[in-house]
Design a protein around this motif. Structure first.
Motif, PDB file in Angstrom:
ATOM      1  N   ALA A   1       1.354   5.596  -1.811  1.00  0.00           N
ATOM      2  CA  ALA A   1       0.839   6.806  -2.439  1.00  0.00           C
ATOM      3  C   ALA A   1       1.884   7.402  -3.374  1.00  0.00           C
ATOM      4  CB  ALA A   1       0.457   7.826  -1.367  1.00  0.00           C
TER       5      ALA A   1
ATOM      6  N   GLU B   1       0.851  -1.188   0.000  1.00  0.00           N
ATOM      7  CA  GLU B   1       0.000   0.000   0.000  1.00  0.00           C
ATOM      8  C   GLU B   1       0.887   1.237   0.000  1.00  0.00           C
ATOM      9  OE1 GLU B   1      -2.436  -0.228   3.451  1.00  0.00           O
ATOM     10  OE2 GLU B   1      -3.717  -1.831   2.659  1.00  0.00           O
TER      11      GLU B   1
ATOM     12  N   THR C   1      -3.517   7.457  -4.159  1.00  0.00           N
ATOM     13  CA  THR C   1      -3.298   6.386  -3.195  1.00  0.00           C
ATOM     14  C   THR C   1      -3.456   5.061  -3.923  1.00  0.00           C
ATOM     15  OG1 THR C   1      -5.629   6.304  -2.516  1.00  0.00           O
ATOM     16  CG2 THR C   1      -4.150   7.772  -1.269  1.00  0.00           C
TER      17      THR C   1
ATOM     18  N   VAL D   1      -0.301  14.421  -1.584  1.00  0.00           N
ATOM     19  CA  VAL D   1      -0.685  13.143  -2.189  1.00  0.00           C
ATOM     20  C   VAL D   1      -1.558  13.392  -3.409  1.00  0.00           C
ATOM     21  CG1 VAL D   1      -1.932  10.980  -1.844  1.00  0.00           C
ATOM     22  CG2 VAL D   1      -0.544  11.916   0.008  1.00  0.00           C
TER      23      VAL D   1
END
Length: 273
Positions: free
Chosen positions: A112, A110, A123, A120
């Motif tokens: 970004a 996981e 994501t 950001v």
């Protein structure tokens, strides 16, 4: 981080990550935007963002794999979201991916993508199927061929072209034609397979054309979110077709890439604004 790159099977020009750095389970890298699609809101497109972040996530998973031999880390499922639809004029981006799970056959990462201001932009969550080189070669021996030499050429700055497009409000279709080995550079050596990011780009382009028909508006669009499910490779020489169905209940497009042999090679649920 030369040693880490040697643990995965994705090479240049598809793998163009730079300044790779590891810290515990997290891997960071920078990359330059290569694809510029004037029909979309400015900023690295979701399709290209998916390309870089999936490679970065595979490095994170490879980093925690106790077996330090080369493996195929194959993105099998992914969710990518664009945090905002404001235009972004940056060309250089930073990716951060953290390995969350790993076992002998699967991995999860996981993270970004950040712009130059440290905000950001995307994501991402990516699941991987993990295969040893020996197992991959056993499964796909019939697709082995000479590797096409890039000689400095990269196909990944070009928009994926669609042919035989048939647009309707409810359901649309198109074709990519026969996959050429030069479309697959760096993915993989001796087994040229069209990257999922390229397939997804084609599916998103079809959905965007259908969305334009539905909205009857000629404006720049933004791919806000995709959920991707990859079931099979598309190797050079195979003919690839696309379909897109408008999902009124979820206000999205259910798209699919398929061949005569494989009916669900890649499925993509796509939200467009």
């Amino acid at each position: 981080m030369k040693d880490l790159n040697q643990l995965i099977e994705v090479t240049y020009p598809y793998n163009s990550l730079k300044d790779i750095h590891t810290e515990d389970r997290t891997v960071t890298a920078t990359f330059e935007q290569e694809l510029f699609d004037n029909s979309q809101i400015a900023g690295i497109t979701l399709a290209e963002a998916g390309r870089h972040i999936a490679i970065l996530g595979s490095l994170a998973v490879a980093n925690i794999n106790p077996v330090k031999n080369k493996h195929f880390y194959l993105a099998s499922k992914a969710t990518l979201k664009r945090v905002h639809d404001r235009p972004c004029e940056d060309v250089l981006y930073k990716g951060v991916m953290t390995a969350k799970e790993f076992n002998r056959k699967n991995g999860l990462a996981e993270g970004a993508i950040y712009d130059q201001q440290g905000e950001v932009l995307y994501t991402a969550t990516v699941q991987y199927s993990v295969l040893t080189v020996q197992l991959f070669e056993r499964f796909f021996a019939k697709y082995k061929s000479a590797t096409f030499k890039s000689e400095g050429f990269s196909p990944y700055g070009d928009v994926v072209n669609l042919y035989d497009m048939n647009l309707c409000v409810d359901s649309s279709s198109a074709s990519l034609g026969e996959v050429k080995p030069e479309w697959c550079l760096g993915h993989f050596d001796h087994y040229p397979a069209l990257p999922v990011a390229q397939i997804s780009q084609g599916l998103m382009n079809l959905a965007a054309a259908q969305n334009k028909l539905i909205s009857n508006k000629d404006k720049k669009y933004c791919i806000k979110e995709v959920n991707m499910d990859a079931e099979s490779f598309i190797f050079a020489g195979q003919k690839l077709s696309f379909s897109s169905d408008y999902n009124n209940a979820q206000n999205c497009f259910d798209t699919k890439a398929y061949t005569e042999e494989v009916q669900d090679a890649v499925s993509l649920k796509c939200w467009i604004y």
